[in-house]
Design a protein around this motif. Structure first.
Motif, PDB file in Angstrom:
ATOM      1  N   GLU A   1      15.054  -7.196   3.237  1.00  0.00           N
ATOM      2  CA  GLU A   1      14.595  -7.219   2.015  1.00  0.00           C
ATOM      3  C   GLU A   1      13.858  -8.438   1.725  1.00  0.00           C
ATOM      4  O   GLU A   1      12.692  -8.187   1.106  1.00  0.00           O
ATOM      5  N   ILE A   2      14.187  -9.385   2.108  1.00  0.00           N
ATOM      6  CA  ILE A   2      13.476 -10.607   1.984  1.00  0.00           C
ATOM      7  C   ILE A   2      12.230 -10.453   2.519  1.00  0.00           C
ATOM      8  O   ILE A   2      11.007 -11.055   2.062  1.00  0.00           O
ATOM      9  N   ASN A   3      11.911 -10.252   3.915  1.00  0.00           N
ATOM     10  CA  ASN A   3      10.677 -10.234   4.500  1.00  0.00           C
ATOM     11  C   ASN A   3       9.897  -9.305   3.947  1.00  0.00           C
ATOM     12  O   ASN A   3       8.785  -9.271   4.086  1.00  0.00           O
ATOM     13  N   VAL A   4      10.462  -8.115   3.540  1.00  0.00           N
ATOM     14  CA  VAL A   4       9.511  -7.172   2.854  1.00  0.00           C
ATOM     15  C   VAL A   4       8.898  -7.819   1.452  1.00  0.00           C
ATOM     16  O   VAL A   4       7.553  -7.454   1.337  1.00  0.00           O
ATOM     17  N   ASP A   5       9.527  -8.530   0.843  1.00  0.00           N
ATOM     18  CA  ASP A   5       8.932  -9.364  -0.379  1.00  0.00           C
ATOM     19  C   ASP A   5       7.822 -10.117   0.208  1.00  0.00           C
ATOM     20  O   ASP A   5       7.003 -10.279  -0.624  1.00  0.00           O
TER      21      ASP A   5
ATOM     22  N   ARG B   1      16.395   6.461   4.867  1.00  0.00           N
ATOM     23  CA  ARG B   1      15.509   6.999   3.836  1.00  0.00           C
ATOM     24  C   ARG B   1      15.696   6.153   2.665  1.00  0.00           C
ATOM     25  O   ARG B   1      14.645   6.137   1.939  1.00  0.00           O
ATOM     26  N   GLU B   2      17.053   5.696   2.289  1.00  0.00           N
ATOM     27  CA  GLU B   2      16.936   4.896   1.010  1.00  0.00           C
ATOM     28  C   GLU B   2      15.967   3.625   1.142  1.00  0.00           C
ATOM     29  O   GLU B   2      15.480   3.114   0.229  1.00  0.00           O
ATOM     30  N   PHE B   3      16.131   2.876   2.406  1.00  0.00           N
ATOM     31  CA  PHE B   3      15.050   1.832   2.442  1.00  0.00           C
ATOM     32  C   PHE B   3      13.707   2.132   2.354  1.00  0.00           C
ATOM     33  O   PHE B   3      12.999   1.359   1.866  1.00  0.00           O
TER      34      PHE B   3
ATOM     35  N   VAL C   1      11.266   0.392  -0.300  1.00  0.00           N
ATOM     36  CA  VAL C   1       9.987  -0.341   0.156  1.00  0.00           C
ATOM     37  C   VAL C   1       8.828   0.200  -0.758  1.00  0.00           C
ATOM     38  O   VAL C   1       7.982  -0.646  -1.271  1.00  0.00           O
ATOM     39  N   ALA C   2       8.596   1.538  -0.856  1.00  0.00           N
ATOM     40  CA  ALA C   2       7.508   1.973  -1.634  1.00  0.00           C
ATOM     41  C   ALA C   2       7.647   1.482  -3.267  1.00  0.00           C
ATOM     42  O   ALA C   2       6.576   1.063  -3.923  1.00  0.00           O
ATOM     43  N   THR C   3       8.863   1.466  -3.655  1.00  0.00           N
ATOM     44  CA  THR C   3       9.095   1.108  -5.240  1.00  0.00           C
ATOM     45  C   THR C   3       8.993  -0.505  -5.220  1.00  0.00           C
ATOM     46  O   THR C   3       8.338  -0.914  -6.168  1.00  0.00           O
ATOM     47  N   ARG C   4       9.313  -1.147  -4.271  1.00  0.00           N
ATOM     48  CA  ARG C   4       9.054  -2.680  -4.333  1.00  0.00           C
ATOM     49  C   ARG C   4       7.666  -3.047  -4.390  1.00  0.00           C
ATOM     50  O   ARG C   4       7.102  -4.082  -4.912  1.00  0.00           O
ATOM     51  N   THR C   5       6.864  -2.216  -3.422  1.00  0.00           N
ATOM     52  CA  THR C   5       5.359  -2.443  -3.258  1.00  0.00           C
ATOM     53  C   THR C   5       4.810  -2.392  -4.857  1.00  0.00           C
ATOM     54  O   THR C   5       4.007  -3.235  -5.183  1.00  0.00           O
ATOM     55  N   SER C   6       5.140  -1.076  -5.657  1.00  0.00           N
ATOM     56  CA  SER C   6       4.537  -1.224  -7.010  1.00  0.00           C
ATOM     57  C   SER C   6       4.932  -2.267  -7.840  1.00  0.00           C
ATOM     58  O   SER C   6       4.263  -2.639  -8.899  1.00  0.00           O
ATOM     59  N   GLU C   7       6.475  -2.872  -7.582  1.00  0.00           N
ATOM     60  CA  GLU C   7       7.027  -3.736  -8.567  1.00  0.00           C
ATOM     61  C   GLU C   7       6.405  -5.111  -8.486  1.00  0.00           C
ATOM     62  O   GLU C   7       6.158  -5.658  -9.491  1.00  0.00           O
ATOM     63  N   ILE C   8       6.288  -5.632  -7.235  1.00  0.00           N
ATOM     64  CA  ILE C   8       5.788  -7.025  -6.959  1.00  0.00           C
ATOM     65  C   ILE C   8       4.367  -7.243  -6.187  1.00  0.00           C
ATOM     66  O   ILE C   8       3.769  -8.277  -6.361  1.00  0.00           O
ATOM     67  N   GLY C   9       3.659  -6.164  -5.760  1.00  0.00           N
ATOM     68  CA  GLY C   9       2.545  -6.111  -5.402  1.00  0.00           C
ATOM     69  C   GLY C   9       1.300  -6.351  -6.210  1.00  0.00           C
ATOM     70  O   GLY C   9       1.651  -6.037  -7.535  1.00  0.00           O
TER      71      GLY C   9
ATOM     72  N   VAL D   1       0.075   0.356   4.293  1.00  0.00           N
ATOM     73  CA  VAL D   1       0.402   1.813   5.419  1.00  0.00           C
ATOM     74  C   VAL D   1       2.015   1.468   5.233  1.00  0.00           C
ATOM     75  O   VAL D   1       2.432   0.119   5.839  1.00  0.00           O
ATOM     76  N   LEU D   2       3.075   2.292   5.325  1.00  0.00           N
ATOM     77  CA  LEU D   2       4.446   2.074   5.760  1.00  0.00           C
ATOM     78  C   LEU D   2       4.624   2.531   6.934  1.00  0.00           C
ATOM     79  O   LEU D   2       4.519   3.686   7.347  1.00  0.00           O
ATOM     80  N   HIS D   3       5.200   1.684   7.689  1.00  0.00           N
ATOM     81  CA  HIS D   3       5.409   1.876   9.168  1.00  0.00           C
ATOM     82  C   HIS D   3       6.884   1.606   9.594  1.00  0.00           C
ATOM     83  O   HIS D   3       7.385   0.219   9.180  1.00  0.00           O
ATOM     84  N   PHE D   4       7.646   2.444  10.179  1.00  0.00           N
ATOM     85  CA  PHE D   4       9.117   2.152  10.360  1.00  0.00           C
ATOM     86  C   PHE D   4       9.523   2.360  11.923  1.00  0.00           C
ATOM     87  O   PHE D   4       8.816   3.627  12.394  1.00  0.00           O
ATOM     88  N   ASP D   5      10.132   1.449  12.542  1.00  0.00           N
ATOM     89  CA  ASP D   5      10.623   1.798  13.934  1.00  0.00           C
ATOM     90  C   ASP D   5      12.178   2.159  13.933  1.00  0.00           C
ATOM     91  O   ASP D   5      12.899   1.268  13.177  1.00  0.00           O
ATOM     92  N   VAL D   6      12.375   3.589  14.393  1.00  0.00           N
ATOM     93  CA  VAL D   6      13.636   3.950  14.320  1.00  0.00           C
ATOM     94  C   VAL D   6      14.389   4.008  15.808  1.00  0.00           C
ATOM     95  O   VAL D   6      15.519   4.567  15.673  1.00  0.00           O
ATOM     96  N   TYR D   7      13.629   3.649  16.638  1.00  0.00           N
ATOM     97  CA  TYR D   7      14.610   3.478  18.096  1.00  0.00           C
ATOM     98  C   TYR D   7      15.298   4.934  18.524  1.00  0.00           C
ATOM     99  O   TYR D   7      16.170   4.673  19.070  1.00  0.00           O
ATOM    100  N   GLY D   8      14.550   6.149  18.254  1.00  0.00           N
ATOM    101  CA  GLY D   8      15.007   7.178  18.653  1.00  0.00           C
ATOM    102  C   GLY D   8      16.074   7.672  17.888  1.00  0.00           C
ATOM    103  O   GLY D   8      16.763   8.683  18.235  1.00  0.00           O
ATOM    104  N   TRP D   9      16.700   7.172  16.510  1.00  0.00           N
ATOM    105  CA  TRP D   9      17.573   7.586  15.952  1.00  0.00           C
ATOM    106  C   TRP D   9      17.548   8.664  15.275  1.00  0.00           C
ATOM    107  O   TRP D   9      18.392   9.388  14.763  1.00  0.00           O
TER     108      TRP D   9
END
Length: 417
Positions: A177-181, A210-212, A216-224, A231-239
């Motif tokens: 969360e902190i690093n996304v901000d 999914r919640e995260f 992230v998308a919501t937070r982008t509109s809130e403080i961006g 672009v939203l990029h997520f690494d899920v390591y095969g999960w």
């Protein structure tokens, strides 16, 4: 003789080497460390401080140019080279590589790489060694030609001088969360990675993930800032495969549902599943890509695991087994092969992402910028480390400085013409 001596210096990587298999199996985390026994050969603990080895080439005018060798965070996983051992690599460098360096024409970059990286005792040199030495050779060629590393690459591959900046991708580590901000406030092009490398982080049926994504998308509109749309990029390591099932259609269904929760965003999903071998990865990823394309989804598949060397990248690109290939620079070996990999992806109309690892150094990150800009990759990783600020500064500033120099060079060439 253009190189008259070779220097070696022990160093630190910017993060840690982690036993991905042990982490995926659920070893508990205690603060920043992991409690439990390592599983991957070479690891003495689940988390090991990253080491590096610098190689300095003393050029005939006594200038010393450097390159850095290191492994990637998840060494030994997904078909990668084993854990980086500085002492072993140092000995091999002095024995096999140093004599060759004293006998090559470093003004001819690709030729020098080809000669220095010939097999030793019928085996290919370690990829980390190729990576570091090739950086030093690139800096040597740039010094001798009084030009930038990017211009050396353009000259060797017959590419025009680039004009466009390459989008930068930052990774969050566990401080999501902190690093996304931080990323949003700095208007990073691509974000945030997320580090979903265990069942606990991914959640039952991917609910936590999914919640995260939605947050992230919501937070982008809130403080961006107005108009900011990364672009939203997520690494899920095969999960996704581990939680949802290993059938390509089920994986595609899950990804489409996630994409539907963030309409208007391009969604990159890195390593949705690990099918156990390069060929299985190619076959199944090609199926996932085909399904997503047929549905017109905004989601894109990014390959990482099982796609390490230049030959692996060629096979994935030709099979259209990804929308975007991570060219993980220390795993590819010679940084000249990173350039080749970008161009190969472009030939096959597949996205080229010059990645790497948080374990790298400032020097390797800066060299990667020159490769990325020269070949006009689709995006590149902010590295090294996991802190966002430092990596974004190192990569972003190097790119801006380079583009300023290239602009001046174009102006000079136009005036001469």
């Amino acid at each position: 003789m253009q190189i008259k001596d070779v220097l070696l210096a022990q160093g630190n990587g910017a993060f840690f080497y982690d036993d991905q298999t042990a982490i995926g199996a659920g070893v508990p985390q205690d603060g920043f460390t992991y409690v439990g026994q390592p599983v991957t050969p070479g690891f003495t603990s689940v988390r090991v401080p990253a080491s590096s080895l610098s190689i300095g080439l003393v050029i005939i005018d006594d200038t010393v140019v450097w390159g850095d060798m290191m492994g990637v965070q998840y060494s030994g996983a997904g078909g990668r080279d084993p854990l980086f051992e500085s002492a072993q690599i140092s000995g091999l460098t002095l024995r096999a590589v140093a004599p060759r360096l004293l006998d090559v024409d470093v003004s001819r970059y690709l030729d020098a790489c080809a000669k220095v990286f010939e097999p030793f005792e019928d085996r290919r040199l370690p990829l980390a060694l190729e990576y570091g030495v090739s950086q030093a050779l690139l800096r040597a060629a740039a010094h001798l030609h009084r030009t930038t590393m990017a211009e050396i690459v353009c000259g060797e591959f017959n590419l025009p001088l680039p004009m466009r900046r390459v989008p930068i991708y930052c990774q969050s580590g566990d401080a999501r969360e902190i690093n996304v901000d931080k990323m949003i406030l700095k208007a990073v092009d691509v974000l945030p990675h997320g580090l979903f490398n265990s069942r606990q982080k991914f959640g039952i049926n991917g609910q936590t993930f999914r919640e995260f994504v939605t947050w992230v998308a919501t937070r982008t509109s809130e403080i961006g800032r107005p108009g900011y749309h990364p672009v939203l990029h997520f690494d899920v390591y095969g999960w996704i495969g581990l939680e949802i099932g290993m059938e390509p259609r089920s994986i595609a269904d899950f990804i489409c549902r996630v994409a539907d929760t963030v309409p208007g965003f391009t969604l990159n999903i890195e390593c949705p599943a690990d099918f156990g071998s390069t060929q299985a990865q190619i076959d199944n990823y090609a199926g996932i890509v085909s399904i997503l394309d047929s549905r017109g989804s905004s989601a894109r598949i990014v390959v990482d695991e099982r796609c390490n060397t230049l030959e692996d990248i060629r096979r994935f690109a030709e099979a259209k087994a990804a929308h975007l290939v991570q060219i993980k620079t220390p795993d590819v070996g010679s940084i000249a092969d990173t350039a080749r990999a970008v161009l190969l992806c472009k030939e096959n109309k597949v996205g080229a992402y010059v990645g790497g690892s948080c374990t790298e150094t400032d020097l390797s990150a800066q060299a990667s910028v020159h490769i990325s800009v020269a070949t006009q990759a689709d995006m590149m990783l902010a590295k090294p480390g996991m802190g966002v600020d430092e990596a974004f500064s190192i990569v972003g500033n190097e790119q801006n400085r380079l583009l300023a120099m290239l602009k001046r060079r174009r102006t000079q060439n136009e005036n001469v013409g």
